[in-house]
Scaffold this active site. Structure first.
Site, PDB file in Angstrom:
ATOM      1  N   CYS A   1      39.162  36.841  48.133  1.00 50.51           N
ATOM      2  CA  CYS A   1      40.338  36.032  47.812  1.00 50.51           C
ATOM      3  C   CYS A   1      40.552  34.840  48.732  1.00 50.51           C
ATOM      4  O   CYS A   1      40.478  33.695  48.289  1.00 50.51           O
ATOM      5  CB  CYS A   1      41.587  36.915  47.832  1.00 50.51           C
ATOM      6  SG  CYS A   1      41.566  38.126  46.519  1.00 50.51           S
TER       7      CYS A   1
HETATM    8  N1  LIG Z   1      39.053  42.412  45.123  1.00 50.35           N
HETATM    9  C1  LIG Z   1      40.296  42.110  45.400  1.00 50.35           C
HETATM   10  O1  LIG Z   1      40.850  42.554  46.422  1.00 50.35           O
HETATM   11  C2  LIG Z   1      41.124  41.211  44.501  1.00 50.35           C
HETATM   12  C3  LIG Z   1      42.509  41.158  44.684  1.00 50.35           C
HETATM   13  C4  LIG Z   1      43.278  40.358  43.852  1.00 50.35           C
HETATM   14  C5  LIG Z   1      42.644  39.607  42.864  1.00 50.35           C
HETATM   15  N2  LIG Z   1      41.298  39.646  42.685  1.00 50.35           N
HETATM   16  C6  LIG Z   1      40.714  38.874  41.594  1.00 50.35           C
HETATM   17  O2  LIG Z   1      40.366  39.750  40.530  1.00 50.35           O
HETATM   18  C7  LIG Z   1      39.204  39.279  39.845  1.00 50.35           C
HETATM   19  C8  LIG Z   1      38.138  40.367  39.818  1.00 50.35           C
HETATM   20  O3  LIG Z   1      37.759  40.652  41.160  1.00 50.35           O
HETATM   21  P1  LIG Z   1      37.079  42.014  41.573  1.00 50.35           P
HETATM   22  O4  LIG Z   1      37.189  42.077  43.057  1.00 50.35           O
HETATM   23  O5  LIG Z   1      37.605  43.149  40.772  1.00 50.35           O
HETATM   24  O6  LIG Z   1      35.549  41.743  41.136  1.00 50.35           O
HETATM   25  P2  LIG Z   1      34.344  42.802  41.098  1.00 50.35           P
HETATM   26  O7  LIG Z   1      33.116  42.008  41.307  1.00 50.35           O
HETATM   27  O8  LIG Z   1      34.653  43.969  41.968  1.00 50.35           O
HETATM   28  O9  LIG Z   1      34.356  43.351  39.601  1.00 50.35           O
HETATM   29  C9  LIG Z   1      34.197  42.547  38.505  1.00 50.35           C
HETATM   30  C10 LIG Z   1      33.457  43.310  37.419  1.00 50.35           C
HETATM   31  O10 LIG Z   1      33.412  42.470  36.266  1.00 50.35           O
HETATM   32  C11 LIG Z   1      32.165  42.663  35.626  1.00 50.35           C
HETATM   33  N3  LIG Z   1      31.902  41.558  34.736  1.00 50.35           N
HETATM   34  C12 LIG Z   1      31.360  40.349  35.001  1.00 50.35           C
HETATM   35  N4  LIG Z   1      31.324  39.589  33.884  1.00 50.35           N
HETATM   36  C13 LIG Z   1      31.841  40.340  32.890  1.00 50.35           C
HETATM   37  C14 LIG Z   1      32.079  40.112  31.515  1.00 50.35           C
HETATM   38  N5  LIG Z   1      31.770  38.953  30.941  1.00 50.35           N
HETATM   39  N6  LIG Z   1      32.619  41.103  30.785  1.00 50.35           N
HETATM   40  C15 LIG Z   1      32.939  42.288  31.356  1.00 50.35           C
HETATM   41  N7  LIG Z   1      32.745  42.563  32.664  1.00 50.35           N
HETATM   42  C16 LIG Z   1      32.198  41.602  33.414  1.00 50.35           C
HETATM   43  C17 LIG Z   1      31.188  42.822  36.778  1.00 50.35           C
HETATM   44  O11 LIG Z   1      29.996  43.480  36.346  1.00 50.35           O
HETATM   45  C18 LIG Z   1      32.002  43.663  37.762  1.00 50.35           C
HETATM   46  O12 LIG Z   1      31.801  45.037  37.570  1.00 50.35           O
HETATM   47  C19 LIG Z   1      38.801  38.014  40.564  1.00 50.35           C
HETATM   48  O13 LIG Z   1      39.376  36.924  39.896  1.00 50.35           O
HETATM   49  C20 LIG Z   1      39.437  38.165  41.937  1.00 50.35           C
HETATM   50  O14 LIG Z   1      39.697  36.914  42.523  1.00 50.35           O
HETATM   51  C21 LIG Z   1      40.517  40.461  43.493  1.00 50.35           C
END
Ligand SMILES: NC(=O)c1ccc[n+]([C@@H]2O[C@H](COP(=O)([O-])OP(=O)(O)OC[C@H]3O[C@@H](n4cnc5c(N)ncnc54)[C@H](O)[C@@H]3O)[C@@H](O)[C@H]2O)c1
Length: 421
Positions: free
Chosen positions: A263
């Site tokens: 983030c």
């Molecule tokens: N990790 C955190 O602490 C956090 C906190 C708040 C917000 N976010 C936001 O949340 C969002 C997701 O982050 P995350 O940490 O969960 O990511 P992550 O990488 O842990 O998980 C994302 C998942 O999405 C899948 N994916 C990719 N393309 C896809 C598609 N077209 N269809 C379906 N699945 C698909 C990937 O294979 C992966 O398993 C981002 O925008 C991030 O900025 C993350």
């Protein structure tokens, strides 16, 4: 409430998608998880977790309660709600990379049916939900706000936080129309304790970026202060503790070896990039970026100075790095500043040894760091130990008492052989 949304598909089963899956399943919704990665889908269905906040037993309990993961998008055909939780990284030019969001929207578009609610949770710039996401969904021939509902709801998950979780953290929700907002609020009210509606999707998108930018800027502020405090002979850690006794108007932030994670180093770029399209810069973000990016090199210069007091060069010194993940008590090493610390130390010829109770292996530019599991041996055999992350498994008094020399980037240790950032 006109509609009770009970059939949920979550797209993207990572740090954000899985906690949503878990809480919705616990609240009795029928939940299917869609992901493009077969290994993730197979692992989850076999009861294996790949995120810190859920154990294998938690995942097995979800599967037993009816949750299943799939790579087959036809699960969307009967869904009431689709929530997009896919990554929003930066591209090579440090510009927003919305490819996963676009791909997820296209997946939903192919199965979009009248009456569905689509929510984007991925962090992104204001105008994504009512811009590219809406355009892709409307390629179905259905109209957002008329035939289907569309909203943005930022994820506030804080992996490893023992107090605040998805259920007890208020959830911000903004719809394309007020009816879309109402629908999304009703949906989330089934899952979280408190839902906060905003005027529209752009305000909800901006709320998330404001939260992250606020942290980014304030961390950079104390990082910059740490550098000159040392030269002014001030212990900034003590000054922060004193300042935070003010019961109003001050929130404490702490310096460190740089910013990491998915983030803070990334999301504010989504906003600064968008501001640049207006013909000017978001100077606070760019300055914060510049300051915090320099911290790993600064940390290494302090390590160099400290070794110098013992008549030792970094070249050939055995440097033990303690804690390599970007935050305490988790195994996520995305964007961790430890990588830049390693790069700078390697450049100076140090022999680097790593220790992290949450990581079995750690690579920097394809080259593995020599990871040790016996901490006591590593502490006694190093020339200097550098505390990068304060995992609760570390007994910091013991570290200070055992290592010959310590550089503490977290302001937690004291001792004649300890120097703090
Ligand atoms: N990790 C955190 O602490 C956090 C906190 C708040 C917000 N976010 C936001 O949340 C969002 C997701 O982050 P995350 O940490 O969960 O990511 P992550 O990488 O842990 O998980 C994302 C998942 O999405 C899948 N994916 C990719 N393309 C896809 C598609 N077209 N269809 C379906 N699945 C698909 C990937 O294979 C992966 O398993 C981002 O925008 C991030 O900025 C993350």
């Amino acid at each position: 409430m006109s509609h009770l949304d009970r059939q949920l598909v979550v797209l993207g089963l990572g740090y954000v998608g899985l906690p949503l899956v878990a809480e919705a399943t616990r609240q009795g919704l029928s939940v299917v998880g869609f992901d493009v990665k077969t290994s993730i889908v197979e692992g989850l269905n076999a009861g294996r977790s790949h995120v810190d906040d859920l154990s294998d037993a938690d995942v097995a309990a979800l599967v037993a309660a009816g949750f299943c993961a799939t790579t087959d998008p036809s699960c969307l055909a009967t869904a009431d709600v689709a929530v997009i939780c896919v990554p929003t990284p930066l591209d090579d030019q440090k510009a927003p990379d919305l490819r996963a969001v676009r791909a997820a929207a296209a997946t939903i578009r192919d199965h979009l049916h009248p009456g569905m609610l689509v929510v984007l949770e991925s962090t992104t710039y204001p105008g994504t939900t009512d811009g590219p996401v809406r355009e892709i969904l409307e390629e179905s021939g259905l109209v957002a706000g008329v035939d289907f509902a569309l909203a943005f709801s930022p994820e506030r998950i804080d992996p490893g936080n023992p107090v605040w979780n998805l259920r007890n953290t208020p959830k911000v929700v903004g719809g394309l129309t007020s009816a879309c907002t109402d629908r999304a609020v009703s949906f989330y009210a089934q899952i979280v304790e408190k839902v906060i509606p905003t005027l529209g999707c752009r305000e909800a998108e901006m709320a998330k970026l404001l939260e992250n930018t606020y942290r980014h800027v304030n961390i950079a502020l104390v990082n910059e202060m740490a550098v000159f405090s040392k030269e002014l002979g001030v212990d900034l850690w003590e000054a922060i503790e004193a300042a935070r006794t003010k019961p109003f108007g001050f929130a404490a932030f702490y310096p460190g070896p740089g910013v990491g994670g998915h983030c803070i180093p990334i999301d504010p770029n989504y906003l600064s990039h968008q501001v640049r399209t207006l013909g000017y810069q978001f100077r606070f973000v760019e300055l914060a970026q510049e300051i915090s990016t320099r911290m790993p090199a600064y940390v290494v210069s302090r390590v160099q100075n400290l070794l110098n007091t013992r008549r030792k060069a970094v070249n050939g010194a055995r440097v033990l790095l303690l804690g390599l993940t970007y935050k305490p008590d988790i195994s996520d090493d995305r964007e961790t500043p430890a990588r830049d610390v390693v790069r700078h130390l390697r450049g100076l010829g140090a022999h680097i040894v790593g220790h992290d109770p949450h990581l079995a292996a750690f690579d920097v530019d394809g080259e593995p760091v020599d990871m040790v599991s016996n901490l006591d041996d590593a502490l006694t055999s190093c020339d200097i130990a550098v505390l990068l992350q304060t995992h609760s498994a570390y007994d910091l008094e013991h570290v200070a008492a055992t290592a010959p020399l310590v550089f503490d980037t977290r302001g937690r240790m004291v001792g004649d052989n300890v120097d703090r950032l």
